[in-house]
Design a protein around this motif. Structure first.
Motif, PDB file in Angstrom:
ATOM      1  N   GLY A  10      -3.325 -12.537   0.380  1.00  0.00           N
ATOM      2  CA  GLY A  10      -1.742 -12.214  -0.043  1.00  0.00           C
ATOM      3  C   GLY A  10      -1.340 -14.310   1.140  1.00  0.00           C
ATOM      4  O   GLY A  10       0.433 -14.138   0.933  1.00  0.00           O
ATOM      5  N   GLN A  11      -1.675 -14.711   1.729  1.00  0.00           N
ATOM      6  CA  GLN A  11      -1.560 -16.186   1.748  1.00  0.00           C
ATOM      7  C   GLN A  11      -1.402 -17.009   0.766  1.00  0.00           C
ATOM      8  O   GLN A  11      -2.308 -16.851  -0.150  1.00  0.00           O
ATOM      9  CB  GLN A  11      -2.172 -16.728   2.982  1.00  0.00           C
ATOM     10  N   PHE A  22      -0.757 -21.163  -4.736  1.00  0.00           N
ATOM     11  CA  PHE A  22      -1.922 -20.328  -5.751  1.00  0.00           C
ATOM     12  C   PHE A  22      -1.894 -18.839  -4.412  1.00  0.00           C
ATOM     13  O   PHE A  22      -1.482 -19.862  -2.915  1.00  0.00           O
ATOM     14  CB  PHE A  22      -3.459 -20.890  -5.379  1.00  0.00           C
ATOM     15  N   GLU A  23      -2.546 -18.324  -4.159  1.00  0.00           N
ATOM     16  CA  GLU A  23      -2.137 -17.147  -3.432  1.00  0.00           C
ATOM     17  C   GLU A  23      -3.556 -16.688  -3.735  1.00  0.00           C
ATOM     18  O   GLU A  23      -4.511 -16.602  -4.898  1.00  0.00           O
ATOM     19  CB  GLU A  23      -0.916 -15.937  -3.713  1.00  0.00           C
ATOM     20  N   VAL A  24      -4.155 -16.169  -2.804  1.00  0.00           N
ATOM     21  CA  VAL A  24      -5.236 -15.676  -2.592  1.00  0.00           C
ATOM     22  C   VAL A  24      -5.274 -13.955  -2.664  1.00  0.00           C
ATOM     23  O   VAL A  24      -4.732 -13.151  -2.393  1.00  0.00           O
ATOM     24  CB  VAL A  24      -6.138 -15.643  -0.920  1.00  0.00           C
ATOM     25  N   VAL A  25      -5.863 -13.344  -3.524  1.00  0.00           N
ATOM     26  CA  VAL A  25      -5.498 -12.112  -4.152  1.00  0.00           C
ATOM     27  C   VAL A  25      -6.137 -11.406  -3.968  1.00  0.00           C
ATOM     28  O   VAL A  25      -6.642 -10.015  -3.629  1.00  0.00           O
ATOM     29  CB  VAL A  25      -5.207 -12.017  -5.598  1.00  0.00           C
ATOM     30  N   ALA A  26      -8.143 -11.761  -3.602  1.00  0.00           N
ATOM     31  CA  ALA A  26      -8.873 -10.494  -3.179  1.00  0.00           C
ATOM     32  C   ALA A  26     -10.313 -11.304  -2.579  1.00  0.00           C
ATOM     33  O   ALA A  26     -10.152 -13.095  -2.563  1.00  0.00           O
ATOM     34  CB  ALA A  26      -9.118 -10.107  -4.448  1.00  0.00           C
ATOM     35  N   ILE A  27     -10.621 -10.741  -1.277  1.00  0.00           N
ATOM     36  CA  ILE A  27     -11.907 -11.601  -0.825  1.00  0.00           C
ATOM     37  C   ILE A  27     -12.885 -10.924  -1.396  1.00  0.00           C
ATOM     38  O   ILE A  27     -12.886  -9.760  -0.304  1.00  0.00           O
ATOM     39  CB  ILE A  27     -11.052 -12.121   0.773  1.00  0.00           C
ATOM     40  N   ASP A  28     -13.922 -11.154  -1.461  1.00  0.00           N
ATOM     41  CA  ASP A  28     -15.645 -10.832  -1.715  1.00  0.00           C
ATOM     42  C   ASP A  28     -16.363 -10.710  -0.698  1.00  0.00           C
ATOM     43  O   ASP A  28     -17.381 -12.105  -0.771  1.00  0.00           O
ATOM     44  CB  ASP A  28     -15.468  -9.767  -2.656  1.00  0.00           C
ATOM     45  N   ARG A  29     -16.159 -10.411   0.633  1.00  0.00           N
ATOM     46  CA  ARG A  29     -17.702 -10.969   2.018  1.00  0.00           C
ATOM     47  C   ARG A  29     -19.141 -10.922   1.645  1.00  0.00           C
ATOM     48  O   ARG A  29     -19.625 -11.617   1.451  1.00  0.00           O
ATOM     49  CB  ARG A  29     -16.946 -10.552   2.848  1.00  0.00           C
ATOM     50  N   ASP A  30     -19.203 -10.181   0.565  1.00  0.00           N
ATOM     51  CA  ASP A  30     -20.640  -9.696   0.152  1.00  0.00           C
ATOM     52  C   ASP A  30     -21.090 -10.269  -0.840  1.00  0.00           C
ATOM     53  O   ASP A  30     -22.023 -11.091  -0.488  1.00  0.00           O
ATOM     54  CB  ASP A  30     -20.795  -7.880  -0.184  1.00  0.00           C
ATOM     55  N   GLU A  31     -19.914 -11.207  -1.790  1.00  0.00           N
ATOM     56  CA  GLU A  31     -20.796 -11.658  -2.860  1.00  0.00           C
ATOM     57  C   GLU A  31     -20.059 -13.065  -2.102  1.00  0.00           C
ATOM     58  O   GLU A  31     -20.614 -14.154  -2.721  1.00  0.00           O
ATOM     59  CB  GLU A  31     -19.882 -11.475  -4.160  1.00  0.00           C
ATOM     60  N   SER A  83       7.718  -6.181   1.769  1.00  0.00           N
ATOM     61  CA  SER A  83       6.894  -7.042   2.432  1.00  0.00           C
ATOM     62  C   SER A  83       5.795  -7.470   0.736  1.00  0.00           C
ATOM     63  O   SER A  83       5.256  -6.645   0.528  1.00  0.00           O
ATOM     64  CB  SER A  83       6.637  -7.027   3.539  1.00  0.00           C
ATOM     65  N   LEU A  84       5.027  -8.393   0.962  1.00  0.00           N
ATOM     66  CA  LEU A  84       4.070  -9.058   0.043  1.00  0.00           C
ATOM     67  C   LEU A  84       3.182  -7.905   0.181  1.00  0.00           C
ATOM     68  O   LEU A  84       2.192  -7.849  -0.583  1.00  0.00           O
ATOM     69  CB  LEU A  84       3.768 -10.574   0.411  1.00  0.00           C
ATOM     70  N   GLU A  85       2.735  -8.029   1.296  1.00  0.00           N
ATOM     71  CA  GLU A  85       1.478  -6.954   1.529  1.00  0.00           C
ATOM     72  C   GLU A  85       1.363  -5.453   1.974  1.00  0.00           C
ATOM     73  O   GLU A  85       0.402  -4.986   0.979  1.00  0.00           O
ATOM     74  CB  GLU A  85       1.330  -7.111   3.872  1.00  0.00           C
ATOM     75  N   THR A  86       2.622  -5.062   1.790  1.00  0.00           N
ATOM     76  CA  THR A  86       3.531  -3.810   0.890  1.00  0.00           C
ATOM     77  C   THR A  86       3.205  -3.757  -0.458  1.00  0.00           C
ATOM     78  O   THR A  86       2.074  -2.737  -1.161  1.00  0.00           O
ATOM     79  CB  THR A  86       4.759  -3.412   1.311  1.00  0.00           C
ATOM     80  N   ALA A  87       3.938  -4.236  -1.192  1.00  0.00           N
ATOM     81  CA  ALA A  87       3.138  -4.525  -2.691  1.00  0.00           C
ATOM     82  C   ALA A  87       2.037  -5.253  -3.169  1.00  0.00           C
ATOM     83  O   ALA A  87       1.283  -4.313  -3.257  1.00  0.00           O
ATOM     84  CB  ALA A  87       4.207  -6.044  -2.930  1.00  0.00           C
ATOM     85  N   LEU A  88       0.644  -5.341  -2.570  1.00  0.00           N
ATOM     86  CA  LEU A  88      -0.536  -5.785  -2.915  1.00  0.00           C
ATOM     87  C   LEU A  88      -1.216  -4.669  -2.626  1.00  0.00           C
ATOM     88  O   LEU A  88      -1.895  -3.815  -3.296  1.00  0.00           O
ATOM     89  CB  LEU A  88      -1.446  -6.697  -1.754  1.00  0.00           C
ATOM     90  N   ASN A  89      -0.607  -3.527  -1.399  1.00  0.00           N
ATOM     91  CA  ASN A  89      -1.404  -2.274  -0.818  1.00  0.00           C
ATOM     92  C   ASN A  89      -1.084  -1.198  -1.796  1.00  0.00           C
ATOM     93  O   ASN A  89      -2.094  -0.409  -2.532  1.00  0.00           O
ATOM     94  CB  ASN A  89      -1.133  -1.518   0.072  1.00  0.00           C
ATOM     95  N   MET A  90       0.109  -1.672  -2.361  1.00  0.00           N
ATOM     96  CA  MET A  90       0.773  -0.239  -3.723  1.00  0.00           C
ATOM     97  C   MET A  90      -0.064  -1.054  -4.633  1.00  0.00           C
ATOM     98  O   MET A  90      -0.298   0.228  -5.619  1.00  0.00           O
ATOM     99  CB  MET A  90       2.484  -0.862  -4.229  1.00  0.00           C
ATOM    100  N   VAL A  91      -0.627  -2.354  -5.077  1.00  0.00           N
ATOM    101  CA  VAL A  91      -1.403  -1.981  -6.242  1.00  0.00           C
ATOM    102  C   VAL A  91      -2.409  -1.635  -5.861  1.00  0.00           C
ATOM    103  O   VAL A  91      -3.153  -1.338  -7.272  1.00  0.00           O
ATOM    104  CB  VAL A  91      -1.325  -3.991  -6.849  1.00  0.00           C
ATOM    105  N   ASP A  92      -2.750  -2.018  -4.637  1.00  0.00           N
ATOM    106  CA  ASP A  92      -4.794  -1.940  -4.392  1.00  0.00           C
ATOM    107  C   ASP A  92      -4.706   0.296  -5.022  1.00  0.00           C
ATOM    108  O   ASP A  92      -6.131   0.583  -5.450  1.00  0.00           O
ATOM    109  CB  ASP A  92      -4.967  -1.419  -3.349  1.00  0.00           C
TER     110      ASP A  92
END
Length: 95
Positions: A10-11, A22-31, A83-92
């Motif tokens: 979201g940052q 650019f925006e960070v849209v996903a982080i995969d700690r496992d990969e 907020s951006l975080e709310t929108a990202l949670n809605m998409v998720d």
């Protein structure tokens, strides 16, 4: 050597070498990878080692932060999200 900046979903960041935002849209700690989306809509996946080498700076979201999302649903999310975080949670949660 580039300054180590932690990726946060979201940052928004500015790539100093490309002069692009650019925006960070996903982080995969496992990969150990980070998915970013440029304001133009282009998506790129970067491994964590490459992320650490990027010359970037955190920035405020653009006024029209949804511009990078090529979705017809973005208007619906903009209208409901406070907020951006709310929108990202809605998409998720819509998947």
């Amino acid at each position: 050597m580039a300054q180590a900046i932690t990726a946060e979903r979201g940052q928004w960041y500015k790539r100093l070498d490309l002069d692009e935002n650019f925006e960070v849209v996903a982080i995969d700690r496992d990969e150990e990878c980070i998915e970013i989306q440029y304001y133009s809509g282009e998506i790129e996946e970067i491994d964590e080692a490459s992320w650490e080498l990027l010359e970037i700076a955190p920035i405020a979201p653009p006024d029209n932060w949804s511009g990078a999302f090529g979705s017809d649903n973005r208007v619906e999310f903009e209208a409901q999200a406070d907020s951006l975080e709310t929108a990202l949670n809605m998409v998720d949660n819509s998947n």
